[in-house]
Design a protein around this motif. Structure first.
Motif, PDB file in Angstrom:
ATOM      1  N   UNK A   1      14.604   5.467  53.604  1.00 21.88           N
ATOM      2  CA  UNK A   1      13.386   4.689  53.808  1.00 21.88           C
ATOM      3  C   UNK A   1      13.410   3.898  55.110  1.00 21.88           C
ATOM      4  N   UNK A   2      14.530   3.940  55.823  1.00 17.74           N
ATOM      5  CA  UNK A   2      14.598   3.234  57.088  1.00 17.74           C
ATOM      6  C   UNK A   2      15.570   3.950  58.025  1.00 17.74           C
ATOM      7  N   UNK A   3      15.586   3.517  59.260  1.00 15.74           N
ATOM      8  CA  UNK A   3      16.379   4.191  60.277  1.00 15.74           C
ATOM      9  C   UNK A   3      17.876   4.074  60.020  1.00 15.74           C
ATOM     10  N   UNK A   4      18.337   2.931  59.533  1.00 16.48           N
ATOM     11  CA  UNK A   4      19.770   2.742  59.314  1.00 16.48           C
ATOM     12  C   UNK A   4      20.295   3.679  58.230  1.00 16.48           C
TER      13      UNK A   4
ATOM     14  N   UNK B   1      26.580   6.262  51.463  1.00 12.69           N
ATOM     15  CA  UNK B   1      25.355   7.048  51.297  1.00 12.69           C
ATOM     16  C   UNK B   1      24.948   7.090  49.823  1.00 12.69           C
ATOM     17  N   UNK B   2      25.926   7.336  48.960  1.00 11.89           N
ATOM     18  CA  UNK B   2      25.634   7.397  47.535  1.00 11.89           C
ATOM     19  C   UNK B   2      25.124   6.077  46.993  1.00 11.89           C
TER      20      UNK B   2
ATOM     21  N   UNK C   1      23.282   8.707  56.890  1.00  8.89           N
ATOM     22  CA  UNK C   1      23.371  10.062  56.353  1.00  8.89           C
ATOM     23  C   UNK C   1      23.709  11.078  57.444  1.00  8.89           C
ATOM     24  N   UNK C   2      23.115  10.926  58.606  1.00  5.38           N
ATOM     25  CA  UNK C   2      23.382  11.850  59.709  1.00  5.38           C
ATOM     26  C   UNK C   2      24.822  11.745  60.217  1.00  5.38           C
ATOM     27  N   UNK C   3      25.427  10.582  60.031  1.00  4.24           N
ATOM     28  CA  UNK C   3      26.798  10.406  60.504  1.00  4.24           C
ATOM     29  C   UNK C   3      27.775  11.276  59.736  1.00  4.24           C
ATOM     30  N   UNK C   4      27.439  11.666  58.516  1.00  3.06           N
ATOM     31  CA  UNK C   4      28.369  12.447  57.700  1.00  3.06           C
ATOM     32  C   UNK C   4      28.653  13.819  58.316  1.00  3.06           C
TER      33      UNK C   4
ATOM     34  N   UNK D   1      23.133  14.257  51.679  1.00  5.17           N
ATOM     35  CA  UNK D   1      21.942  15.104  51.820  1.00  5.17           C
ATOM     36  C   UNK D   1      20.738  14.437  51.168  1.00  5.17           C
ATOM     37  N   UNK D   2      20.949  13.883  49.973  1.00  5.01           N
ATOM     38  CA  UNK D   2      19.858  13.200  49.296  1.00  5.01           C
ATOM     39  C   UNK D   2      19.355  12.019  50.091  1.00  5.01           C
ATOM     40  N   UNK D   3      20.277  11.251  50.657  1.00  6.87           N
ATOM     41  CA  UNK D   3      19.853  10.086  51.439  1.00  6.87           C
ATOM     42  C   UNK D   3      19.150  10.505  52.719  1.00  6.87           C
ATOM     43  N   UNK D   4      19.607  11.586  53.324  1.00  3.08           N
ATOM     44  CA  UNK D   4      18.987  12.054  54.561  1.00  3.08           C
ATOM     45  C   UNK D   4      17.505  12.356  54.354  1.00  3.08           C
ATOM     46  N   UNK D   5      17.166  12.938  53.219  1.00  4.04           N
ATOM     47  CA  UNK D   5      15.779  13.289  52.926  1.00  4.04           C
ATOM     48  C   UNK D   5      14.984  12.090  52.423  1.00  4.04           C
TER      49      UNK D   5
END
Length: 232
Positions: free
Chosen positions: A165-168, A20-21, A173-176, A158-162
């Protein structure tokens, strides 16, 4: 076998958050980013603490966060003590260095340190709100940096979740939090729960980061070319 499974699943959660980072920062920009001095400082503290443990047999007893001992500062000093043997200490130091660097590049140095400190002090207070006074959700077992590191790493998710830019990226991010909760339910693995806490604080802190970026003349959307000058 259960210990091996615990370690493998705990490591897998960290890999997810590291990915994610990297997605959030942009792997192609890392070579052009300034040296993350705050992250270097945290890592140096962790290394110095291990050296202290190796040279002083009483270091753990003097500096851990055993609740039977007095000292408000123990919760801080215990973070830099390591109690997982050589492999555990190496894992904790390497992951701290990597996560702190990524977090500094995204959040900035002072905010990264603040979030790391939050990862030290907040989990036990959140636990107490739910009536858990046994500290069973603290993965440190009175010592170790892993809890604060996993908390900090989750702020990147959290930053990536918001900003995905794409579904993957969004699914990554949601997997965390999903994996974190699964580890907590299935294994009582505190690393999973503190990761959920970290993601929650990260989401709450993002609007403040956006205002800070605007005040400094940077765009809050984190375009790589405009973040390379971010305070290190």
């Amino acid at each position: 076998m259960s210990v091996i499974l615990f370690n493998l699943t705990t490591a897998a959660l960290m890999v997810l958050m590291f990915k994610c980072g990297m997605a959030l920062i942009g792997p192609d920009t890392i070579g052009r980013r300034p040296l993350p001095w705050a992250a270097v400082g945290l890592t140096a503290l962790a290394v110095a603490a291990v050296v202290l443990q190796l040279s002083w047999s009483g270091a753990m007893a003097a500096l851990d966060s055993d609740p039977s001992k007095s000292g408000w500062w123990r919760v801080l000093t215990a973070t830099f003590m390591q109690n997982g043997g050589v492999s555990g200490a190496l894992w904790n130091i390497v992951t701290l260095a990597a996560v702190a660097a990524l977090a500094q590049w995204f959040w900035g140095g002072p905010a990264m340190v603040g979030l790391f400190l939050a990862g030290i002090v907040l989990p036990q207070h959140i636990d107490s709100l739910f009536g858990d006074s046994s500290r069973s959700t603290d993965p440190r077992n009175f010592a170790g940096s892993s809890g604060a590191t996993y908390f900090l790493a989750a702020t990147l998710a959290a930053g990536l979740l918001v900003r995905a830019t794409n579904r993957s990226e969004r699914l990554l991010a949601l997997s965390v939090p999903l994996v974190g909760l699964a580890l907590w339910v299935a294994q009582s693995n505190g690393h999973g729960l503190v990761s959920v806490y970290g993601l929650g604080l990260g989401l709450a802190a993002l609007p403040l980061r956006a205002r800070t970026a605007r005040g400094a003349g940077r765009t809050p959307d984190g375009a790589p070319g405009e973040q390379l000058g971010q305070e290190a």
